[in-house]
Design an enzyme around this catalytic site. Structure first.
Site, PDB file in Angstrom:
ATOM      1  N   ASP A  68       0.832  -1.206   0.000  1.00  0.00           N
ATOM      2  CA  ASP A  68       0.000   0.000   0.000  1.00  0.00           C
ATOM      3  C   ASP A  68       0.867   1.256   0.000  1.00  0.00           C
ATOM      4  O   ASP A  68       2.022   1.239   0.432  1.00  0.00           O
ATOM      5  CB  ASP A  68      -0.969   0.001   1.199  1.00  0.00           C
ATOM      6  CG  ASP A  68      -0.282  -0.090   2.550  1.00  0.00           C
ATOM      7  OD1 ASP A  68       0.781  -0.737   2.634  1.00  0.00           O
ATOM      8  OD2 ASP A  68      -0.786   0.487   3.527  1.00  0.00           O
ATOM      9  N   GLU A 133       0.090  -1.118   5.935  1.00  0.00           N
ATOM     10  CA  GLU A 133       1.175  -0.546   6.740  1.00  0.00           C
ATOM     11  C   GLU A 133       0.988   0.955   6.899  1.00  0.00           C
ATOM     12  O   GLU A 133       1.236   1.518   7.955  1.00  0.00           O
ATOM     13  CB  GLU A 133       2.527  -0.843   6.101  1.00  0.00           C
ATOM     14  CG  GLU A 133       3.712  -0.717   7.074  1.00  0.00           C
ATOM     15  CD  GLU A 133       4.228   0.701   7.229  1.00  0.00           C
ATOM     16  OE1 GLU A 133       4.860   0.989   8.256  1.00  0.00           O
ATOM     17  OE2 GLU A 133       3.994   1.532   6.331  1.00  0.00           O
TER      18      GLU A 133
HETATM   19 ZN   LIG Z   1       6.758   2.217   4.044  1.00  0.00          ZN
END
Ligand SMILES: [Zn+2]
Length: 376
Positions: A68, A133
């Site tokens: 992501d 994340e």
């Molecule tokens: Zn990163």
């Protein structure tokens, strides 16, 4: 022709705004399947997670990362389409170029090269990839690690491909991160007419000295690996909006970025002591978002230091700076964790970019670290 460049481009063109994966893990799985990795998809809600393992023996060396990316921000600040990988002079531009699609591409190509050259290496290689994340980080690495712990699948060494370098590739690696601890402080007073302060208790006035003391406090001196713990107030709210009312309470939000030289419990006690010394009537809600973690000298750090010295001709700096990372979920399992990746100067910015020369160099660094760890 650079395989890592091609794969980085293919990943950037998949617009995987957190928590979307947008097909990145499918592409990664496809590459790893050709190497006979055992692939497990572990989606949680909207989040895509991938656990892939090659081999069954120990030690298990894991490459970890995220597909992501953070939002682009205003598009007019970009010189090119953030999801159309664009080569300009020595750089590849695009959202995720440095954080961290180049890191992902380099680790995949490194594993391919290593396994082709050393098909019978003594151990296993794993990939732990998530699309959560940059967002909440609740349904990503944390969940995969929980599943692995449950079935006693033990990670020995973990290399996270987050951007870590400052000037020259490899000049800095992360060996830990500070913890993050939030507090929401309510200081209670008594509301009243501003012309009759003796009938009220102004929580704004009452809090000044205590907040100043908290802001000036030295919480620790850090230690060999960590800078001193920091305390910052992020928000203060008080007042009704009316100009003739003493408010009844004040709310302050603050955050500690803390080292391993102090504990969460000590921080809580010391904050309460300062507030009590000023005779304040208060409540605090605490939220621990991450414990600090630290990998002290071990085989992985040594391997990374040696490889960076041999290939880049420099001594790497062992750092615990920066924000938190998914290493905080992996380190508590007992794994040695480092973060080694490209230049971090443009991460989360418009016109994010990576130096093209770094792509093959990073791939080679990862491959050589595998050679050292497996003694091939
Ligand atoms: Zn990163």
């Amino acid at each position: 022709m650079s395989e890592t460049l091609d794969l980085t481009k293919a990943l950037i063109s998949r617009a995987s705004l957190t928590p979307n994966d947008s097909g990145c893990q499918k592409l990664i799985s496809h590459r790893l399947m050709q190497l006979k990795f055992h692939i497990e998809s572990m989606p949680v809600g909207e989040v895509e997670n991938l656990w892939a393992r090659h081999g069954t023996q120990s030690p298990l060396v894991v490459f970890a990362g995220h597909t992501d990316v953070v939002p682009t921000g205003p598009l007019d600040a970009w010189h090119s389409d953030p999801f159309f990988p664009t080569v300009k002079e020595d750089f590849l531009h695009g959202r995720g170029a440095a954080d961290m699609k180049s890191g992902l591409a380099a680790m995949i190509v490194a594993a391919e090269n290593f396994i082709k050259k050393n098909p019978n290496y003594p151990g296993s290689i794993g990939f732990l990839i998530t699309s959560d994340e940059e967002g909440a980080s609740i349904d990503g690495t944390k969940k995969v690690v929980e599943a692995l712990v449950k079935r006693n699948e033990k990670i020995d060494y973990c290399i996270i491909g987050e951007a870590s370098s400052e000037k020259i590739l490899g000049d800095q690696i992360r060996i830990g991160r500070r913890g993050s601890f939030h507090g929401k402080l309510i200081i209670h007073g008594k509301q009243g007419h501003i012309a009759y302060p003796h009938l009220a208790n102004n929580p704004i006035h009452a809090s000044f000295k205590a907040l100043a003391e908290l802001a000036a406090e030295e919480w620790d001196n850090g230690n060999e690996y960590f800078p001193p713990t920091t305390f910052q107030i992020s928000n203060i709210h008080a007042g009704t909006g009316a100009l003739n009312v003493i408010p009844g309470e004040l709310e302050a939000r603050f955050n500690f970025r803390f080292s391993t030289a102090v504990t969460v419990h000590e921080l809580q006690e010391r904050v309460a002591k300062i507030l009590n010394n000023h005779k304040l009537n208060f409540d605090i809600q605490w939220e621990l978002t991450s414990q600090p973690f630290l990998t002290t000298q071990g085989k992985l750090i040594t391997a990374a230091e040696e490889v960076i010295k041999e290939m880049m001709g420099i001594k790497t700096r062992l750092s615990t700076g920066g924000g938190t990372s998914d290493g905080r979920f992996i380190a508590p399992t007992g794994a040695e964790v480092i973060e080694l990746g490209p230049n971090l100067a443009t991460i989360h910015q418009a016109n994010e970019r990576v130096n093209i020369a770094e792509l093959d160099q990073l791939t080679a660094l990862y491959e050589k670290i595998l050679e050292k760890l497996f003694h091939t």
